[in-house]
Design a protein around this motif. Structure first.
Motif, PDB file in Angstrom:
ATOM      1  N   PHE A  66      -3.841  10.939   3.281  1.00 24.60           N
ATOM      2  CA  PHE A  66      -4.526   9.564   3.240  1.00 24.60           C
ATOM      3  C   PHE A  66      -3.810   8.753   1.924  1.00 24.60           C
ATOM      4  O   PHE A  66      -3.456   7.488   2.445  1.00 24.60           O
ATOM      5  N   VAL A  67      -3.876   9.297   1.049  1.00 26.22           N
ATOM      6  CA  VAL A  67      -3.238   8.495  -0.081  1.00 26.22           C
ATOM      7  C   VAL A  67      -1.801   8.326   0.080  1.00 26.22           C
ATOM      8  O   VAL A  67      -1.244   7.282  -0.282  1.00 26.22           O
ATOM      9  N   GLY A  68      -1.184   9.268   0.377  1.00 29.33           N
ATOM     10  CA  GLY A  68       0.320   9.108   0.816  1.00 29.33           C
ATOM     11  C   GLY A  68       0.645   8.343   1.971  1.00 29.33           C
ATOM     12  O   GLY A  68       1.524   7.454   1.743  1.00 29.33           O
ATOM     13  N   LEU A  69      -0.205   8.128   2.866  1.00 32.84           N
ATOM     14  CA  LEU A  69      -0.027   7.146   3.852  1.00 32.84           C
ATOM     15  C   LEU A  69      -0.347   5.695   3.471  1.00 32.84           C
ATOM     16  O   LEU A  69       0.372   4.719   3.772  1.00 32.84           O
ATOM     17  N   MET A  70      -1.378   5.483   2.739  1.00 32.99           N
ATOM     18  CA  MET A  70      -1.855   4.235   2.255  1.00 32.99           C
ATOM     19  C   MET A  70      -0.329   3.586   1.002  1.00 32.99           C
ATOM     20  O   MET A  70      -0.472   2.457   1.237  1.00 32.99           O
ATOM     21  N   ARG A  71       0.046   4.728   0.420  1.00 32.35           N
ATOM     22  CA  ARG A  71       0.972   4.247  -0.628  1.00 32.35           C
ATOM     23  C   ARG A  71       2.246   3.972  -0.147  1.00 32.35           C
ATOM     24  O   ARG A  71       3.098   2.841  -0.232  1.00 32.35           O
ATOM     25  N   ASN A  72       2.921   4.425   1.062  1.00 27.53           N
ATOM     26  CA  ASN A  72       3.990   4.360   1.480  1.00 27.53           C
ATOM     27  C   ASN A  72       4.291   3.278   2.426  1.00 27.53           C
ATOM     28  O   ASN A  72       4.632   2.250   2.386  1.00 27.53           O
ATOM     29  N   PRO A  73       3.765   3.647   3.969  1.00 32.07           N
ATOM     30  CA  PRO A  73       3.908   2.667   5.104  1.00 32.07           C
ATOM     31  C   PRO A  73       2.992   1.562   4.710  1.00 32.07           C
ATOM     32  O   PRO A  73       3.054   0.588   5.593  1.00 32.07           O
ATOM     33  N   GLY A  74       1.592   1.948   4.282  1.00 31.20           N
ATOM     34  CA  GLY A  74       0.504   0.967   4.169  1.00 31.20           C
ATOM     35  C   GLY A  74       0.004   1.020   5.709  1.00 31.20           C
ATOM     36  O   GLY A  74      -0.066   1.972   6.564  1.00 31.20           O
ATOM     37  N   PHE A  75      -0.628  -0.058   6.137  1.00 28.40           N
ATOM     38  CA  PHE A  75      -1.232  -0.330   7.212  1.00 28.40           C
ATOM     39  C   PHE A  75      -0.571  -0.498   8.161  1.00 28.40           C
ATOM     40  O   PHE A  75       0.028  -1.813   8.507  1.00 28.40           O
ATOM     41  N   CYS A  76      -0.099   0.178   9.147  1.00 26.69           N
ATOM     42  CA  CYS A  76       0.814  -0.360  10.025  1.00 26.69           C
ATOM     43  C   CYS A  76       0.161   0.261  11.596  1.00 26.69           C
ATOM     44  O   CYS A  76      -1.001   0.772  11.695  1.00 26.69           O
ATOM     45  N   LYS A  77       1.038  -0.068  12.738  1.00 23.47           N
ATOM     46  CA  LYS A  77       0.307   0.076  14.122  1.00 23.47           C
ATOM     47  C   LYS A  77       0.100   1.367  14.378  1.00 23.47           C
ATOM     48  O   LYS A  77      -0.894   1.867  14.708  1.00 23.47           O
ATOM     49  N   LYS A  78       0.931   2.259  14.012  1.00 24.18           N
ATOM     50  CA  LYS A  78       0.847   3.909  14.273  1.00 24.18           C
ATOM     51  C   LYS A  78       0.334   4.600  13.026  1.00 24.18           C
ATOM     52  O   LYS A  78       1.015   5.732  13.024  1.00 24.18           O
ATOM     53  N   ARG A  79      -0.484   4.187  12.276  1.00 23.18           N
ATOM     54  CA  ARG A  79      -0.920   4.676  10.856  1.00 23.18           C
ATOM     55  C   ARG A  79      -1.745   6.113  11.443  1.00 23.18           C
ATOM     56  O   ARG A  79      -1.571   6.963  10.653  1.00 23.18           O
TER      57      ARG A  79
END
Length: 60
Positions: free
Chosen positions: A24-37
């Protein structure tokens, strides 16, 4: 439950929340909120879980 299986299940209960938080932290730091998150989160978590599970046994 047999005593020999307790170690494997106990380790899994430690590894699952740890990898969920890391993904979760890695997703929020790198691509952020995107369509396919959600799918990116599942992809990152599915890679992290077996690696962290194996690493936990190496460290133990």
């Amino acid at each position: 439950m047999k005593r020999k299986h307790f170690k494997y299940i106990n380790t899994l209960f430690v590894v699952i929340p740890m990898t969920l938080i890391m993904a979760f932290v890695g997703l929020m730091r790198n691509p952020g909120f995107c369509k396919k998150r959600f799918f990116k989160f599942l992809k990152a978590w599915s890679v992290m879980l077996p690696i962290a599970y194996a690493a936990a046994f190496i460290i133990m």
